[in-house]
Design a protein around this motif. Structure first.
Motif, mmCIF file in Angstrom:
data_model
loop_
_atom_site.group_PDB
_atom_site.id
_atom_site.type_symbol
_atom_site.label_atom_id
_atom_site.label_comp_id
_atom_site.label_asym_id
_atom_site.label_seq_id
_atom_site.Cartn_x
_atom_site.Cartn_y
_atom_site.Cartn_z
ATOM 1 N N ARG B 49 56.786 62.996 -54.840
ATOM 2 C CA ARG B 49 56.242 64.194 -55.465
ATOM 3 C C ARG B 49 56.255 64.038 -56.982
ATOM 4 N N ARG B 66 53.646 64.143 -44.854
ATOM 5 C CA ARG B 66 53.693 64.701 -46.192
ATOM 6 C C ARG B 66 54.812 65.716 -46.164
ATOM 7 N N ILE B 68 57.646 68.248 -48.225
ATOM 8 C CA ILE B 68 58.034 68.970 -49.436
ATOM 9 C C ILE B 68 59.540 69.150 -49.421
ATOM 10 N N THR B 77 60.697 69.774 -45.588
ATOM 11 C CA THR B 77 59.763 70.310 -44.616
ATOM 12 C C THR B 77 58.515 69.443 -44.557
ATOM 13 N N VAL B 79 54.709 69.144 -44.136
ATOM 14 C CA VAL B 79 53.548 70.018 -44.194
ATOM 15 C C VAL B 79 52.315 69.349 -43.590
ATOM 16 N N LEU B 90 44.306 60.845 -49.893
ATOM 17 C CA LEU B 90 43.006 60.744 -50.555
ATOM 18 C C LEU B 90 42.875 61.789 -51.657
ATOM 19 N N HIS B 91 43.566 62.908 -51.472
ATOM 20 C CA HIS B 91 43.478 63.964 -52.484
ATOM 21 C C HIS B 91 44.035 63.520 -53.824
ATOM 22 N N LEU B 98 50.646 63.989 -57.173
ATOM 23 C CA LEU B 98 51.064 64.414 -55.839
ATOM 24 C C LEU B 98 51.936 65.653 -55.925
ATOM 25 N N ASP B 99 51.718 66.585 -55.016
ATOM 26 C CA ASP B 99 52.547 67.788 -54.987
ATOM 27 C C ASP B 99 53.588 67.719 -53.875
ATOM 28 N N HIS B 100 53.674 66.551 -53.221
ATOM 29 C CA HIS B 100 54.618 66.397 -52.116
ATOM 30 C C HIS B 100 55.000 64.931 -51.983
ATOM 31 N N HIS B 143 46.074 72.139 -42.528
ATOM 32 C CA HIS B 143 47.146 72.820 -43.263
ATOM 33 C C HIS B 143 47.158 74.315 -42.928
ATOM 34 N N TRP B 146 48.610 74.885 -39.640
ATOM 35 C CA TRP B 146 50.075 74.720 -39.644
ATOM 36 C C TRP B 146 50.735 75.966 -40.213
#
Lengths: 249, 249
Positions: B49, B66, B68, B77, B79, B90-91, B98-100, B143, B146
DNA sequence: CGTATGCTTGAATCACGTCAACTGATGTGG
DNA sequence: CCACATCAGTTGACGTGATTCAAGCATACG
């Protein structure tokens, strides 16, 4: 490359909020494509799950939810909330099919862009395409955070985190942080968004109020102690990829 | 426009699974850009992250999550879970940050594509760009699901729905539906993905087994009664936007 | 061997859901 | 104008799904 030249967007179209991920230059091209406006009353369905869309919406005012109806019906779950400056269903441009309902939580006004017009613009503008791609990826990041929040945080922290997000996003949408926001959502809406029951939300709100974090009454959210609220909700805004923010992940 | 001509992709690169959202023609251009391969042991971190990435990964084998991390650490967790044929991050191409975390849940092998090479290709190919955009939008749809699942379904239905998704996605990844899959995830992994505790997951798994839905033992998932499992988990695969599927939303 | 990891089970506790009753504000039609 | 309905919010009592703590049992491994 001419900055801020060309057709000005209609006056109600502000480049404020998440749409700021689109540069001013590109906004000059994109903004004028939003030809129509629409207004929806509170608690009305804007688009249904499974519908094939030929247009997308930019939210100008109000609150819109993406909602997944449960099999038993009666109850549905919010998987995202959109505020002014958010694209509501930009993902319908590449995907065409909606996997969720789009509902107006409060009275809401949107600007409409036809996919045909958008395609024509994007076919010739790889940079803008990538900006809009990024916009939908920020949505995805927020989805991930919602999944995390509703999966692994207890009621109190969960709602605190939820309000922290709303605070941060509305501040971005309005251009400045405020201590009180008029959003007009009900406790039932909060329940749908956090996966708690309305009754339990009510109790958690009392706890948050008594703890001095924040209070919400008749659709008015008041941040009483932001630092405390963030601490209680274990909040870190990095996942919001806020425009004009130098926050590090 | 020449179909299936040009540089053949390395033999381990199958166009199978979610990557099928990329047309065979475009795959001819994209596949060869995956120059390197990497293998990770189970329970190792692939990316952290906050990291700035200059490449993205296509999962060839194994399971990647992925994840968090929570503030207290210790626990994290999931996600999202990725299977073979999925783009893992790919994002990170448009977003860079990266946010995770990205972690290998089982031993995993990935193919690496440099963002520089990808950019060069995408700058000249608006169609492929849109296909990859769509890929990330399907991720977003998952997502959302989920978030819905972990917010509003009780343990039993939640895990049933989770396994239904795994079944559907692995069937797509392998090219055919099977009654048993070797995935190699532990009950703790299932707990991280569903937001339950490992102890409770264990009990729910017993219930699912005794109910005749499915069983999981030493990483082997066995679907005992698919229709029943779907009913118990209130499962509708439309949100997966499966390639080569004519399922309606 | 011993230690680590994954699985299993029991008992106690707690967070949260459910059911139900009541309030106050707003609105509507006779 | 009042009678009535509706909806958001509030609170109490009670039930239950899920967590927590704990112990025990496998298999794998250095």
């Amino acid at each position: 490359m001419t900055p801020d030249a060309g057709h000005p967007a209609p006056s109600d179209l502000k480049r404020k909020g998440m749409i700021e991920h689109v540069s001013p230059h590109h906004w000059n091209a994109l903004g004028p494509l939003f030809a129509e406006r629409h207004t929806y009353a509170a608690n009305t369905v804007i688009s249904r799950r499974g519908a094939t869309l030929d247009h997308s919406l930019l939210l100008l005012d109000g609150v819109v939810a993406r909602s997944i109806p449960r099999a038993n019906m009666q109850h549905s779950t919010f998987v995202a909330l959109q505020f002014k400056g958010d694209f509501v269903d930009l993902h319908a441009f590449p995907l065409k099919q909606l996997d969720h309902d789009v509902v107006a939580v409060t009275a809401a006004t949107v600007a409409v862009i036809q996919h045909a017009a958008l395609k024509q613009l994007l076919d010739g503008d790889i940079e803008l395409s990538r900006m809009l791609w990024s916009l939908t990826l920020v949505d995805a990041s927020i989805h991930r955070h919602w999944a995390m929040r509703n999966s692994s945080m207890r009621g109190f922290a969960r709602v605190a985190n939820f309000f922290s997000e709303i605070d941060a996003r509305l501040a971005a949408a309005l251009g400045q942080q405020q201590d009180t926001y008029t959003i007009g959502i009900t406790q039932t809406d909060i329940a749908d968004a956090t996966g708690l029951t309305p009754v339990h939300v009510n109790r958690v709100l009392r706890d948050l109020r008594e703890d001095g974090c924040c209070a919400i009454a008749s659709g008015q959210l008041t941040i009483m102690d932001r630092a405390r609220l963030h601490r209680r909700g274990d909040f870190d805004p990095a996942y919001l990829y806020l425009p004009n923010s130098d926050a590090e992940l």
